[in-house]
Design a protein around this motif. Structure first.
Motif, PDB file in Angstrom:
ATOM      1  N   THR A 123      14.654  10.666   0.757  1.00  0.00           N
ATOM      2  CA  THR A 123      13.221  10.824   1.016  1.00  0.00           C
ATOM      3  C   THR A 123      12.844  10.567   2.477  1.00  0.00           C
ATOM      4  O   THR A 123      11.688  10.765   2.854  1.00  0.00           O
ATOM      5  CB  THR A 123      12.414   9.856   0.144  1.00  0.00           C
ATOM      6  N   PHE A 124      13.784  10.132   3.302  1.00  0.00           N
ATOM      7  CA  PHE A 124      13.454   9.652   4.646  1.00  0.00           C
ATOM      8  C   PHE A 124      12.683  10.679   5.479  1.00  0.00           C
ATOM      9  O   PHE A 124      11.609  10.379   6.021  1.00  0.00           O
ATOM     10  CB  PHE A 124      14.723   9.227   5.384  1.00  0.00           C
ATOM     11  N   LEU A 125      13.210  11.876   5.620  1.00  0.00           N
ATOM     12  CA  LEU A 125      12.561  12.879   6.451  1.00  0.00           C
ATOM     13  C   LEU A 125      11.183  13.252   5.908  1.00  0.00           C
ATOM     14  O   LEU A 125      10.234  13.453   6.676  1.00  0.00           O
ATOM     15  CB  LEU A 125      13.445  14.124   6.555  1.00  0.00           C
ATOM     16  N   ARG A 126      11.058  13.336   4.599  1.00  0.00           N
ATOM     17  CA  ARG A 126       9.764  13.656   3.995  1.00  0.00           C
ATOM     18  C   ARG A 126       8.745  12.555   4.280  1.00  0.00           C
ATOM     19  O   ARG A 126       7.572  12.825   4.571  1.00  0.00           O
ATOM     20  CB  ARG A 126       9.929  13.859   2.487  1.00  0.00           C
ATOM     21  N   VAL A 127       9.173  11.317   4.192  1.00  0.00           N
ATOM     22  CA  VAL A 127       8.279  10.183   4.450  1.00  0.00           C
ATOM     23  C   VAL A 127       7.799  10.191   5.893  1.00  0.00           C
ATOM     24  O   VAL A 127       6.597  10.066   6.173  1.00  0.00           O
ATOM     25  CB  VAL A 127       9.000   8.853   4.128  1.00  0.00           C
ATOM     26  N   VAL A 128       8.718  10.326   6.841  1.00  0.00           N
ATOM     27  CA  VAL A 128       8.355  10.317   8.256  1.00  0.00           C
ATOM     28  C   VAL A 128       7.459  11.500   8.603  1.00  0.00           C
ATOM     29  O   VAL A 128       6.519  11.383   9.398  1.00  0.00           O
ATOM     30  CB  VAL A 128       9.621  10.326   9.136  1.00  0.00           C
ATOM     31  N   LYS A 129       7.722  12.644   8.005  1.00  0.00           N
ATOM     32  CA  LYS A 129       6.956  13.848   8.298  1.00  0.00           C
ATOM     33  C   LYS A 129       5.545  13.789   7.726  1.00  0.00           C
ATOM     34  O   LYS A 129       4.579  14.210   8.389  1.00  0.00           O
ATOM     35  CB  LYS A 129       7.683  15.076   7.740  1.00  0.00           C
ATOM     36  N   ASN A 130       5.385  13.265   6.516  1.00  0.00           N
ATOM     37  CA  ASN A 130       4.115  13.396   5.803  1.00  0.00           C
ATOM     38  C   ASN A 130       3.206  12.178   5.835  1.00  0.00           C
ATOM     39  O   ASN A 130       2.012  12.307   5.524  1.00  0.00           O
ATOM     40  CB  ASN A 130       4.379  13.773   4.340  1.00  0.00           C
ATOM     41  N   LEU A 131       3.732  11.010   6.196  1.00  0.00           N
ATOM     42  CA  LEU A 131       2.866   9.827   6.234  1.00  0.00           C
ATOM     43  C   LEU A 131       2.365   9.622   7.655  1.00  0.00           C
ATOM     44  O   LEU A 131       3.068   9.113   8.530  1.00  0.00           O
ATOM     45  CB  LEU A 131       3.619   8.582   5.746  1.00  0.00           C
TER      46      LEU A 131
ATOM     47  N   ALA B  51       0.851  -1.186   0.000  1.00  0.00           N
ATOM     48  CA  ALA B  51       0.000   0.000   0.000  1.00  0.00           C
ATOM     49  C   ALA B  51       0.887   1.236   0.000  1.00  0.00           C
ATOM     50  O   ALA B  51       2.108   1.135   0.117  1.00  0.00           O
ATOM     51  CB  ALA B  51      -0.919   0.004   1.227  1.00  0.00           C
ATOM     52  N   PHE B  52       0.280   2.412  -0.152  1.00  0.00           N
ATOM     53  CA  PHE B  52       0.969   3.703  -0.132  1.00  0.00           C
ATOM     54  C   PHE B  52       1.988   3.846  -1.254  1.00  0.00           C
ATOM     55  O   PHE B  52       2.946   4.613  -1.135  1.00  0.00           O
ATOM     56  CB  PHE B  52       1.658   3.940   1.218  1.00  0.00           C
ATOM     57  N   GLU B  53       1.765   3.159  -2.360  1.00  0.00           N
ATOM     58  CA  GLU B  53       2.720   3.240  -3.454  1.00  0.00           C
ATOM     59  C   GLU B  53       2.733   4.632  -4.095  1.00  0.00           C
ATOM     60  O   GLU B  53       3.781   5.115  -4.533  1.00  0.00           O
ATOM     61  CB  GLU B  53       2.434   2.165  -4.509  1.00  0.00           C
ATOM     62  N   GLU B  54       1.573   5.304  -4.129  1.00  0.00           N
ATOM     63  CA  GLU B  54       1.549   6.646  -4.721  1.00  0.00           C
ATOM     64  C   GLU B  54       2.137   7.691  -3.774  1.00  0.00           C
ATOM     65  O   GLU B  54       2.688   8.695  -4.223  1.00  0.00           O
ATOM     66  CB  GLU B  54       0.127   7.012  -5.128  1.00  0.00           C
ATOM     67  N   PHE B  55       2.016   7.464  -2.477  1.00  0.00           N
ATOM     68  CA  PHE B  55       2.684   8.359  -1.530  1.00  0.00           C
ATOM     69  C   PHE B  55       4.196   8.251  -1.700  1.00  0.00           C
ATOM     70  O   PHE B  55       4.907   9.261  -1.738  1.00  0.00           O
ATOM     71  CB  PHE B  55       2.303   8.019  -0.089  1.00  0.00           C
ATOM     72  N   GLU B  56       4.700   7.020  -1.792  1.00  0.00           N
ATOM     73  CA  GLU B  56       6.139   6.812  -1.930  1.00  0.00           C
ATOM     74  C   GLU B  56       6.649   7.418  -3.230  1.00  0.00           C
ATOM     75  O   GLU B  56       7.739   8.023  -3.255  1.00  0.00           O
ATOM     76  CB  GLU B  56       6.440   5.304  -1.870  1.00  0.00           C
ATOM     77  N   LEU B  57       5.860   7.292  -4.304  1.00  0.00           N
ATOM     78  CA  LEU B  57       6.232   7.913  -5.574  1.00  0.00           C
ATOM     79  C   LEU B  57       6.279   9.428  -5.412  1.00  0.00           C
ATOM     80  O   LEU B  57       7.219  10.090  -5.886  1.00  0.00           O
ATOM     81  CB  LEU B  57       5.227   7.535  -6.666  1.00  0.00           C
ATOM     82  N   GLY B  58       5.277   9.993  -4.742  1.00  0.00           N
ATOM     83  CA  GLY B  58       5.261  11.429  -4.522  1.00  0.00           C
ATOM     84  C   GLY B  58       6.471  11.911  -3.754  1.00  0.00           C
ATOM     85  O   GLY B  58       7.035  12.975  -4.053  1.00  0.00           O
ATOM     86  N   ALA B  59       6.905  11.139  -2.767  1.00  0.00           N
ATOM     87  CA  ALA B  59       8.078  11.514  -1.981  1.00  0.00           C
ATOM     88  C   ALA B  59       9.322  11.576  -2.858  1.00  0.00           C
ATOM     89  O   ALA B  59      10.139  12.503  -2.739  1.00  0.00           O
ATOM     90  CB  ALA B  59       8.283  10.521  -0.836  1.00  0.00           C
ATOM     91  N   ARG B  60       9.466  10.611  -3.760  1.00  0.00           N
ATOM     92  CA  ARG B  60      10.629  10.618  -4.654  1.00  0.00           C
ATOM     93  C   ARG B  60      10.576  11.789  -5.625  1.00  0.00           C
ATOM     94  O   ARG B  60      11.589  12.445  -5.900  1.00  0.00           O
ATOM     95  CB  ARG B  60      10.715   9.294  -5.425  1.00  0.00           C
ATOM     96  N   LEU B  61       9.393  12.065  -6.162  1.00  0.00           N
ATOM     97  CA  LEU B  61       9.253  13.152  -7.127  1.00  0.00           C
ATOM     98  C   LEU B  61       9.525  14.510  -6.476  1.00  0.00           C
ATOM     99  O   LEU B  61      10.275  15.328  -7.017  1.00  0.00           O
ATOM    100  CB  LEU B  61       7.848  13.130  -7.736  1.00  0.00           C
ATOM    101  N   LEU B  62       8.919  14.764  -5.320  1.00  0.00           N
ATOM    102  CA  LEU B  62       9.102  16.054  -4.659  1.00  0.00           C
ATOM    103  C   LEU B  62      10.545  16.244  -4.205  1.00  0.00           C
ATOM    104  O   LEU B  62      11.077  17.360  -4.266  1.00  0.00           O
ATOM    105  CB  LEU B  62       8.148  16.184  -3.472  1.00  0.00           C
TER     106      LEU B  62
END
Length: 345
Positions: free
Chosen positions: A234-242, A172-183
């Protein structure tokens, strides 16, 4: 080719015909293609889909099925300059898709754009909560977002710049993870104030669905995203936004604290657990504006925290790996009756 529409599906025989018909309606406007990425369905999904002029690729290894793998398989087989992702239980809004294409053509700094998801099946607590969350999203004036939940239109050049579309390891959350890489790589994502898809979610009992998601590994998605980001930019973005990661870590911390107190002072530990559960129900009920949804959310958090730990330890494969599949023969366009391209909602 200008546009590819990818549909990922698993056992969607009830909805797949309307989903494909709506995708074809959009694809035909742009001389595009529709690709069904079937995650080894065991019902009639593929048989129904094979009567349409689309490309069908069926995952070769059922044990590898996941939301991430289905999305990546669809993208892997696509050719368009733009790629739209949707699920097999969704109906695509043709007017919205045209607006998305226009937006990306006018805004080259954006990697993708999406819209609202209209939930049409509200028999389960999960989808009632999703519908409320969608209403809250409409209150914001900003179009910039950190993910395109429910699918969206992506620029292939942006996807190629970050390596792959979806991490095939993710349940799950594949589009969130993609968004993190793109941003993280300097791209932007947008959500427009338009209904992009109508979604026919699960209509099984709420707690049965919750347990199914836990057993199947779907609930492990947050933990898998967390693990995939370790050591990455992407680590900090992932922890902050998910938010699911924050909830899971909070529940795990509370559980460890309870266990520590109980080991030293059994009755105090029990009182602490009761107080934590009671506080959780009150806070979540207030947030959901429903006691029933509050209790459900607390149970989901507890199961989710267990699944988070499981996901964080889940074995990973190379996300760049080509997904093995087989191609399924379909009807040619000239063999179809005129009505087969319509969408009966």
């Amino acid at each position: 080719m200008l546009l590819s529409i990818g549909i990922k599906a698993l056992n969607e025989q009830r909805r797949i015909a309307n989903s494909i018909a709506s995708a074809l309606q959009v694809a035909n406007k742009f001389s595009g293609e529709v690709i069904l990425a079937d995650c080894a369905s065991t019902d009639q999904t593929v048989q129904i889909a094979s009567s349409y002029p689309i490309r069908i690729v069926r995952m070769a290894a059922p044990e590898e099925r996941s939301c991430g793998a289905g999305a990546q398989l669809a993208y892997q087989e696509s050719k368009g300059q733009f790629f739209y992702l949707m699920d097999g239980d969704m109906v695509l809004n043709s007017d919205a898709a045209e607006r998305f294409m226009e937006f990306l053509n006018k805004n080259p700094e954006y990697a993708g754009v999406g819209g609202r998801t209209k939930e049409l099946v509200l028999t389960t607590h999960e989808f009632r909560i999703r519908a409320k969350s969608e209403e809250m999203r409409q209150c914001t004036s900003s179009i910039d977002v950190d993910r395109l939940d429910g699918g969206g239109l992506y620029r292939r050049a942006a996807i190629e710049s970050v390596g792959y579309f979806a991490d095939q390891n993710l349940k799950a959350f594949e589009e969130f993870e993609l968004g993190a890489r793109l941003l993280t790589n300097g791209w932007k994502l947008a959500r427009l104030d338009v209904t992009a898809v109508e979604h026919f979610g699960h209509d099984v009992p709420s707690y049965s669905l919750l347990w199914t998601r836990f057993v199947s590994g779907y609930a492990c998605g947050a933990g898998q995203v967390f693990r995939a980001s370790i050591g990455k930019a992407t680590f900090l973005r992932v922890v902050k936004n998910l938010a699911h990661i924050k909830y899971s870590l909070a529940v795990c911390s509370a559980s460890l604290t309870s266990a520590f107190i109980a080991a030293l002072y059994p009755w105090s530990g029990l009182a602490f657990v009761i107080a934590m559960l009671g506080s959780g129900i009150i806070l979540l009920s207030f947030r959901r504006q429903s006691l029933r949804l509050g209790v459900f959310s607390l149970v989901a958090w507890i199961l989710g925290s267990i699944a988070f730990l499981r996901g964080a330890l889940w074995p990973r494969q190379d996300p760049f790996r080509v997904i093995q599949h087989e191609a399924i023969a379909t009807k040619r366009t000239e063999d179809l009756k005129p009505m087969s391209g319509t969408c009966d909602r």
